[in-house]
Design an enzyme around this catalytic site. Structure first.
Site, PDB file in Angstrom:
ATOM      1  N   CYS A  65     -11.778  79.621  99.895  1.00  0.00           N
ATOM      2  CA  CYS A  65     -12.064  80.981  99.454  1.00  0.00           C
ATOM      3  C   CYS A  65     -13.812  81.964  99.718  1.00  0.00           C
ATOM      4  O   CYS A  65     -14.004  81.552  97.954  1.00  0.00           O
ATOM      5  CB  CYS A  65     -11.376  82.012  98.416  1.00  0.00           C
ATOM      6  SG  CYS A  65     -11.640  83.376  97.917  1.00  0.00           S
ATOM      7  N   CYS A  68     -14.553  84.361  97.705  1.00  0.00           N
ATOM      8  CA  CYS A  68     -14.534  83.534  95.679  1.00  0.00           C
ATOM      9  C   CYS A  68     -15.549  82.451  95.578  1.00  0.00           C
ATOM     10  O   CYS A  68     -16.279  82.432  94.177  1.00  0.00           O
ATOM     11  CB  CYS A  68     -13.625  82.317  95.521  1.00  0.00           C
ATOM     12  SG  CYS A  68     -11.474  83.232  95.887  1.00  0.00           S
TER      13      CYS A  68
END
Length: 141
Positions: A65, A68
């Site tokens: 991600c 993230c």
């Protein structure tokens, strides 16, 4: 104040006046509150969150991600700023499907603020360190 050790899961009693003094675990000798996020999983999240009297800020994330990965250093900086006031933890949602399911994680990154093992706030999307600190403070007083 009871703080569960993120390394051996032993519960330690730390006087509130010593929360900022880098307390170590009475069982394993490792730092209990060093201002760094701890890695938790399906097995350790419930123990740490349920046995720690400080608020626990959990970042549900995944290595693939982009947002993230972008938020990771911000989360780490917020953890250092709130050292002794909250425990910061990271849970890889791919490696911990039970925890992700338990907290109904639908998008990542998602931060969940826990107190006594119960969710008191949630925020989805990447945030900067100052925003994270403000978010935690606004829900913990």
């Amino acid at each position: 104040m009871h703080i569960a050790c993120p390394h051996c899961l032993a519960v330690n009693r730390v006087p509130e006046t010593r929360l900022h003094d880098d307390p170590t675990c009475g069982r394993c000798g490792k730092p209990v509150l060093d201002g760094q996020p701890v890695e938790l999983n399906d097995q350790t999240l419930a123990t740490i969150a349920g046995r720690t009297e400080l608020p626990v800020v959990v970042d549900f994330w995944a290595p693939w991600c982009g947002p993230c990965r972008q938020m990771a250093p911000q989360f780490q900086a917020a953890s250092a700023q709130l050292k002794g006031r909250a425990v910061f933890a990271k849970v890889n949602s791919d490696d911990s499907p039970a925890a992700s399911s338990q907290f109904a994680i639908r998008s990542i990154p998602t931060m969940v603020l826990l107190r006594g093992g119960r969710e008191i706030a949630r925020q989805s999307g990447a945030m900067g360190a100052a925003q994270i600190v403000q978010w935690v403070k606004s829900h913990t007083g």
